[in-house]
Design a protein around this motif. Structure first.
Motif, PDB file in Angstrom:
ATOM      1  N   ALA A 150       0.812  -1.224   0.000  1.00 56.98           N
ATOM      2  CA  ALA A 150       0.000   0.000   0.000  1.00 56.98           C
ATOM      3  C   ALA A 150       0.843   1.271   0.000  1.00 56.98           C
ATOM      4  O   ALA A 150       0.330   2.368  -0.207  1.00 56.98           O
ATOM      5  CB  ALA A 150      -0.930   0.008   1.211  1.00 56.98           C
ATOM      6  N   VAL A 151       2.148   1.133   0.238  1.00 61.20           N
ATOM      7  CA  VAL A 151       3.033   2.296   0.311  1.00 61.20           C
ATOM      8  C   VAL A 151       3.623   2.603  -1.062  1.00 61.20           C
ATOM      9  O   VAL A 151       4.272   1.753  -1.667  1.00 61.20           O
ATOM     10  CB  VAL A 151       4.165   2.062   1.334  1.00 61.20           C
ATOM     11  N   LYS A 152       3.397   3.807  -1.533  1.00 58.28           N
ATOM     12  CA  LYS A 152       3.892   4.221  -2.842  1.00 58.28           C
ATOM     13  C   LYS A 152       4.916   5.349  -2.749  1.00 58.28           C
ATOM     14  O   LYS A 152       5.301   5.924  -3.774  1.00 58.28           O
ATOM     15  CB  LYS A 152       2.714   4.669  -3.727  1.00 58.28           C
ATOM     16  N   ASN A 153       5.326   5.672  -1.521  1.00 56.98           N
ATOM     17  CA  ASN A 153       6.332   6.712  -1.310  1.00 56.98           C
ATOM     18  C   ASN A 153       7.332   6.224  -0.269  1.00 56.98           C
ATOM     19  O   ASN A 153       6.933   5.773   0.808  1.00 56.98           O
ATOM     20  CB  ASN A 153       5.686   8.008  -0.814  1.00 56.98           C
ATOM     21  N   ILE A 154       8.611   6.302  -0.579  1.00 57.04           N
ATOM     22  CA  ILE A 154       9.628   5.920   0.391  1.00 57.04           C
ATOM     23  C   ILE A 154      10.617   7.068   0.573  1.00 57.04           C
ATOM     24  O   ILE A 154      10.833   7.877  -0.331  1.00 57.04           O
ATOM     25  CB  ILE A 154      10.368   4.629  -0.007  1.00 57.04           C
ATOM     26  N   VAL A 155      11.184   7.129   1.759  1.00 58.60           N
ATOM     27  CA  VAL A 155      12.170   8.156   2.093  1.00 58.60           C
ATOM     28  C   VAL A 155      13.554   7.522   2.117  1.00 58.60           C
ATOM     29  O   VAL A 155      13.747   6.456   2.712  1.00 58.60           O
ATOM     30  CB  VAL A 155      11.858   8.791   3.467  1.00 58.60           C
ATOM     31  N   LEU A 156      14.510   8.172   1.496  1.00 62.90           N
ATOM     32  CA  LEU A 156      15.911   7.751   1.538  1.00 62.90           C
ATOM     33  C   LEU A 156      16.721   8.849   2.201  1.00 62.90           C
ATOM     34  O   LEU A 156      16.725   9.991   1.748  1.00 62.90           O
ATOM     35  CB  LEU A 156      16.439   7.494   0.120  1.00 62.90           C
ATOM     36  N   ILE A 157      17.422   8.502   3.289  1.00 60.32           N
ATOM     37  CA  ILE A 157      18.342   9.441   3.937  1.00 60.32           C
ATOM     38  C   ILE A 157      19.750   9.083   3.484  1.00 60.32           C
ATOM     39  O   ILE A 157      20.337   8.095   3.930  1.00 60.32           O
ATOM     40  CB  ILE A 157      18.241   9.375   5.474  1.00 60.32           C
TER      41      ILE A 157
END
Length: 218
Positions: A150-157
């Motif tokens: 369901a997740v279509k956005n991810i964060v990369l640090i």
């Protein structure tokens, strides 16, 4: 060829969406966060020369709250300190400190993914390099839709342009990568680099010293 230096744009907050001059988020987003700790540690040491004890979970959640994101899961990538076959007292202390830190992260519900640390002799000195960490991070990012459909956005640090191919592959899966990073316009700054990674993502947020400060452990 001279390295291209990214020039900072003036915005009302630390979030910038390339191509969107408003600098505002599109709405509430569910995100999974991937942390390249080698980068985050280098940034912390740049901001705080004498070190800083802070909560990784609070840093992430504060940034998410500020930008209207809901964090579903945090993945943390690092490598344990090198240990020789017969560890010295210094090696043992570093490993104990690392293990204690990792145990705190696990108690906060953060998923730990580890590579290894390799020791190389260069001239008369030893140098240490992480191995396999970036590969693990990239593989996990590309496989995210299986665990979080369901997740279509991810964060990369991170600030590593090696992740550009991963970002492009995720775009083909209709998954947007939001970059949390840091840069300066000063050519002498260790964070004055090419903006290839920034150009590859859908949006990015510039991490500030205050973000670390707000996550300081009491």
């Amino acid at each position: 060829m001279k390295e291209k230096i990214y020039k900072e744009r003036k915005v009302k907050n630390s979030m910038i969406i390339p191509g969107d001059p408003s600098g505002s988020p599109d709405g509430l987003l569910k995100v999974v966060v991937f942390i390249d700790n080698a980068y985050l540690l280098r940034l912390r040491n740049y901001f705080f020369k004498t070190g800083l004890r802070y909560s990784v979970k609070n840093l992430v959640n504060n940034l998410a709250l500020k930008n209207s994101y809901i964090v579903e899961k945090i993945f943390f990538y690092d490598a344990p300190p090198f240990q020789s076959p017969f560890p010295s007292n210094e090696e043992r202390k570093r490993k104990e400190s690392y293990d204690k830190f990792i145990s705190y992260l696990r108690k906060d519900g953060i998923e730990i993914r580890e590579g290894r640390t390799q020791r190389l002799k260069v001239g008369d000195e030893f140098v240490f390099k992480q191995k396999g960490v970036d590969m693990l991070l990239g593989i996990d990012m590309v496989g995210i839709e299986k665990e979080f459909p369901a997740v279509k956005n991810i964060v990369l640090i991170s600030g590593d342009s090696d992740f550009v191919p991963v970002v492009k592959k995720l775009k083909k899966q209709n998954i947007d990568v939001i970059l949390w990073t840091y840069f300066e316009r000063k050519r002498t700054s260790p964070f004055s680099k090419s903006n290839k990674l920034i150009d590859s993502v859908g949006r990015y947020i510039k991490i500030t010293k205050d973000d670390f400060e707000n996550a300081r452990l009491k």
